[in-house]
Design an enzyme around this catalytic site. Structure first.
Site, PDB file in Angstrom:
ATOM      1  N   HIS A   1       0.402   4.934   3.193  1.00 51.51           N
ATOM      2  CA  HIS A   1       1.147   3.578   3.285  1.00 51.51           C
ATOM      3  C   HIS A   1       2.601   4.053   2.719  1.00 51.51           C
ATOM      4  O   HIS A   1       2.857   5.112   2.240  1.00 51.51           O
ATOM      5  CB  HIS A   1       0.426   2.682   1.834  1.00 51.51           C
TER       6      HIS A   1
ATOM      7  N   ASP B   1      -6.413  -1.984   4.761  1.00 53.16           N
ATOM      8  CA  ASP B   1      -7.112  -2.042   6.131  1.00 53.16           C
ATOM      9  C   ASP B   1      -8.416  -1.404   5.921  1.00 53.16           C
ATOM     10  O   ASP B   1      -9.264  -1.450   6.831  1.00 53.16           O
ATOM     11  CB  ASP B   1      -6.394  -1.656   6.998  1.00 53.16           C
TER      12      ASP B   1
HETATM   13  C1  SDX Z   1      -0.184  -2.105   6.595  1.00 56.67           C
HETATM   14  O1  SDX Z   1       4.455  -2.123   4.942  1.00 56.67           O
HETATM   15  C2  SDX Z   1       3.269  -2.729   4.323  1.00 56.67           C
HETATM   16  O2  SDX Z   1       3.341  -3.171   3.357  1.00 56.67           O
HETATM   17  C3  SDX Z   1       2.105  -2.900   5.447  1.00 56.67           C
HETATM   18  C4  SDX Z   1       0.816  -3.449   4.719  1.00 56.67           C
HETATM   19  C5  SDX Z   1       1.071  -5.034   4.698  1.00 56.67           C
HETATM   20  O3  SDX Z   1       0.481  -5.640   3.885  1.00 56.67           O
HETATM   21  O4  SDX Z   1       1.960  -5.530   5.450  1.00 56.67           O
HETATM   22  O5  SDX Z   1       0.576  -2.890   3.769  1.00 56.67           O
HETATM   23  C6  SDX Z   1      -0.247  -3.270   5.803  1.00 56.67           C
HETATM   24  O6  SDX Z   1       0.293  -1.931   7.708  1.00 56.67           O
HETATM   25  C7  SDX Z   1      -1.079  -0.933   5.800  1.00 56.67           C
HETATM   26  C8  SDX Z   1      -1.061   0.425   6.485  1.00 56.67           C
HETATM   27  C9  SDX Z   1      -1.939   0.187   7.604  1.00 56.67           C
HETATM   28  N1  SDX Z   1      -1.934   1.573   8.894  1.00 56.67           N
HETATM   29  C10 SDX Z   1      -2.834   2.266   8.743  1.00 56.67           C
HETATM   30  O7  SDX Z   1      -3.763   2.416   8.017  1.00 56.67           O
HETATM   31  C11 SDX Z   1      -2.504   3.318   9.730  1.00 56.67           C
HETATM   32  C12 SDX Z   1      -2.618   4.729   9.227  1.00 56.67           C
HETATM   33  N2  SDX Z   1      -1.550   5.174   8.399  1.00 56.67           N
HETATM   34  C13 SDX Z   1      -0.556   5.791   8.963  1.00 56.67           C
HETATM   35  O8  SDX Z   1      -0.005   5.331  10.335  1.00 56.67           O
HETATM   36  C14 SDX Z   1       0.848   5.804   7.810  1.00 56.67           C
HETATM   37  O9  SDX Z   1       0.341   6.136   6.551  1.00 56.67           O
HETATM   38  C15 SDX Z   1       1.587   4.626   7.627  1.00 56.67           C
HETATM   39  C16 SDX Z   1       2.157   4.128   8.829  1.00 56.67           C
HETATM   40  C17 SDX Z   1       0.882   3.463   7.211  1.00 56.67           C
HETATM   41  C18 SDX Z   1       2.807   5.086   6.964  1.00 56.67           C
HETATM   42  O10 SDX Z   1       3.574   5.820   7.577  1.00 56.67           O
HETATM   43  P1  SDX Z   1       4.847   6.508   6.890  1.00 56.67           P
HETATM   44  O11 SDX Z   1       5.537   5.605   5.651  1.00 56.67           O
HETATM   45  O12 SDX Z   1       5.954   6.345   7.983  1.00 56.67           O
HETATM   46  O13 SDX Z   1       4.546   7.970   6.397  1.00 56.67           O
HETATM   47  P2  SDX Z   1       4.534   9.194   7.294  1.00 56.67           P
HETATM   48  O14 SDX Z   1       4.278   8.868   8.674  1.00 56.67           O
HETATM   49  O15 SDX Z   1       5.988   9.616   7.170  1.00 56.67           O
HETATM   50  O16 SDX Z   1       3.536   9.999   6.564  1.00 56.67           O
HETATM   51  C19 SDX Z   1       4.070  11.038   5.597  1.00 56.67           C
HETATM   52  C20 SDX Z   1       2.976  12.169   5.901  1.00 56.67           C
HETATM   53  C21 SDX Z   1       3.243  12.592   7.225  1.00 56.67           C
HETATM   54  O17 SDX Z   1       2.795  13.990   7.270  1.00 56.67           O
HETATM   55  P3  SDX Z   1       4.060  15.282   7.035  1.00 56.67           P
HETATM   56  O18 SDX Z   1       5.193  14.982   8.219  1.00 56.67           O
HETATM   57  O19 SDX Z   1       4.504  15.023   5.607  1.00 56.67           O
HETATM   58  O20 SDX Z   1       3.361  16.693   7.255  1.00 56.67           O
HETATM   59  O21 SDX Z   1       1.848  11.764   5.804  1.00 56.67           O
HETATM   60  C22 SDX Z   1       1.102  11.977   6.900  1.00 56.67           C
HETATM   61  C23 SDX Z   1       2.194  11.822   8.220  1.00 56.67           C
HETATM   62  O22 SDX Z   1       1.854  12.751   9.075  1.00 56.67           O
HETATM   63  N3  SDX Z   1       0.184  10.837   7.204  1.00 56.67           N
HETATM   64  C24 SDX Z   1      -1.076  10.714   7.486  1.00 56.67           C
HETATM   65  C25 SDX Z   1      -1.497   9.477   7.357  1.00 56.67           C
HETATM   66  N4  SDX Z   1      -0.563   8.655   7.079  1.00 56.67           N
HETATM   67  C26 SDX Z   1       0.527   9.562   6.846  1.00 56.67           C
HETATM   68  N5  SDX Z   1      -1.768  11.920   7.944  1.00 56.67           N
HETATM   69  C27 SDX Z   1      -3.194  11.399   8.561  1.00 56.67           C
HETATM   70  N6  SDX Z   1      -3.570  10.272   8.383  1.00 56.67           N
HETATM   71  C28 SDX Z   1      -2.565   9.337   7.853  1.00 56.67           C
HETATM   72  N7  SDX Z   1      -3.503   8.025   7.893  1.00 56.67           N
END
Ligand code: SDX
Length: 432
Positions: free
Chosen positions: A308, A366
């Site tokens: 998140h 989710d």
């Molecule tokens: C919702 O914003 C909100 O409030 C949203 C929400 C709401 O109520 O409105 O809460 C609802 O959208 C919840 C999130 C639902 N999405 C997912 O579950 C999809 C999977 N999650 C990811 O896509 C991700 O975690 C996000 C999009 C939710 C957040 O991404 P960020 O903040 O841009 O973080 P990031 O991509 O920069 O991640 C930081 C690190 C990265 O690795 P490094 O570059 O540090 O090596 O964490 C890794 C990312 O690759 N990472 C993951 C991951 N989420 C982040 N790696 C594997 N699996 C994941 N799910």
């Protein structure tokens, strides 16, 4: 340590330092007010708004470190336990929980606006039967501005309240009919004798040829899902609603844009994506290979329902959703639901893995919501539609707050330009 009131930007050349005010809110991080920065010939750069406050708001607050979520100061756990969805919607819109008279009046207003203009049913019929419900909702919600344009002066507070009530009242009917249209079943008109959650379940699952009484345990579980998803600060879809609304666009167009943004798998589409991921994993023995893929930077796969932008600990909504899972599965006699067991094993393994621990990646709302909705017989294609149904309460509250804010301006971000410097036109005969 006393709170700062000023920040100074110094440069490693002979440019003059820039002093900027520091503003403090009630809770959370202070902000550096950079509104005058452009006059000094420099912008900030923050794609994805990782560290940017786009507005002032008093509606919702998230403490990402502690995993806390407050709607108008009330903890989400207490609201999910003690309130119905319309009470929470009233709280988000008006800033206070309704007293008895206000709750009766508000409920009556919403209940009396749940029907759609009869011609709106034709809009549904313009779609293919297999259209995704989110595509239908975007189209139908946007078309409300062609039917309810008698109260669309966004600078008139009374008009904003009327449109907010219409959206809150009609979105369940639109969502349920989007599903009925997929099935080829007749639209079920709302029933005013049912509460908001029961009415949605009725319009989703009832058919004209037999009686349908919503299961009260499932209806209450569904209502908790709506409360948990109602608002969440300036997430992608809410920021979309604000940005579209900042041009003076009407509430129906603004909310339709919010639905479009929510559809993305990184945002509201994650519940549907999580279920599909769990089904693809299929068995506990396959969890390891998916965890490996989620950690592999060359693989675009991410663990759906995990991570998140704000939470750096368990999303409080996920914990409530997990508890709701137990309630629903017990009510339905699905104690051995393999998907739920798989999800809990996946959560356990991920939370013991250094990659997820070091990045503070925890289950989000989710991760479990899809399991609850699947158990209730809601099709995957409707998961995000239900998220949109719930978030409409937050979107209209945020949209109203923005329009009421005397400081609000049309949103118009700047950029870091990396294209060509000025160059002269080249006639086609001289192009290589
Ligand atoms: C919702 O914003 C909100 O409030 C949203 C929400 C709401 O109520 O409105 O809460 C609802 O959208 C919840 C999130 C639902 N999405 C997912 O579950 C999809 C999977 N999650 C990811 O896509 C991700 O975690 C996000 C999009 C939710 C957040 O991404 P960020 O903040 O841009 O973080 P990031 O991509 O920069 O991640 C930081 C690190 C990265 O690795 P490094 O570059 O540090 O090596 O964490 C890794 C990312 O690759 N990472 C993951 C991951 N989420 C982040 N790696 C594997 N699996 C994941 N799910």
């Amino acid at each position: 340590m006393t709170k700062p009131t000023k920040a100074t930007i110094t440069f490693d050349n002979d440019a003059k330092p820039i002093e900027l005010p520091v503003l403090s809110g009630t809770l959370g991080n202070d902000v550096i007010d950079i509104r005058t920065l452009g006059k000094h010939g420099v912008f900030t750069y923050d794609p994805g708004f990782m560290s940017t406050a786009a507005c002032q708001s008093s509606i919702t607050f998230i403490d990402g470190e502690k995993g806390q979520l407050l709607y108008r100061g009330y903890p989400i756990e207490q609201l999910a336990e003690h309130c119905n969805f319309l009470e929470v919607s009233y709280l988000l819109m008006h800033g206070e929980l309704p007293n008895t008279a206000q709750r009766i009046e508000f409920t009556k207003t919403i209940v009396n606006h749940t029907m759609l203009h009869d011609q709106l049913s034709n809009i549904f019929r313009g779609f293919r039967r297999d259209a995704h419900p989110m595509a239908v909702m975007i189209g139908v919600v946007g078309s409300l501005s062609a039917f309810y344009f008698d109260a669309m002066d966004v600078y008139n507070p009374q008009h904003r309240v009327i449109s907010a009530h219409r959206l809150l009242a009609k979105i369940p009917t639109i969502a349920a009919w989007s599903y009925k249209y997929n099935l080829g079943q007749p639209f079920m008109q709302p029933k005013n004798s049912l509460n908001y959650a029961e009415n949605f379940m009725y319009m989703m699952f009832a058919v004209p040829c037999e009686e349908y009484t919503p299961n009260p345990v499932l209806a209450r579980a569904f209502e908790k899902i709506l409360i948990l998803h109602a608002d969440h600060e300036q997430n992608a879809s809410t920021s979309t609603v604000r940005l579209v609304g900042s041009s003076g666009a009407n509430p129906f167009a603004s909310v339709a844009a919010g639905i479009a943004s929510l559809w993305g798998p990184a945002h509201g589409g994650a519940n549907e994506a999580t279920l599909k991921m769990l089904e693809e994993i299929g068995d506990v023995s396959r969890i390891g290979q998916f965890i490996k893929r989620a950690k592999d930077k060359s693989d675009s796969f991410r663990l759906m329902g995990f991570g998140h932008r704000v939470y750096r600990s368990m999303d409080p909504r996920a914990a409530i959703m997990q508890k709701t899972c137990y309630e629903v599965l017990n009510e339905l006699g699905l104690h051995d639901d393999s998907i739920f067991k798989l999800a809990m094993e996946l959560e356990k393994i991920a939370l013991e893995d250094e990659y997820f621990v070091s990045r503070k990646l925890y289950p989000n709302v989710d991760f479990y919501s899809g399991i609850v909705m699947r158990a209730m017989g809601i099709p995957y294609s409707m998961f995000t539609a239900i998220f949109a149904l719930a978030r409409t309460a937050g979107w209209i509250a945020q949209w109203d707050e923005m329009n009421a804010d005397p400081e609000h301006k049309i949103g118009r971000p700047r950029q870091l330009y990396t294209g060509e410097a000025r160059r002269e036109f080249v006639p086609i005969e001289k192009r290589t």
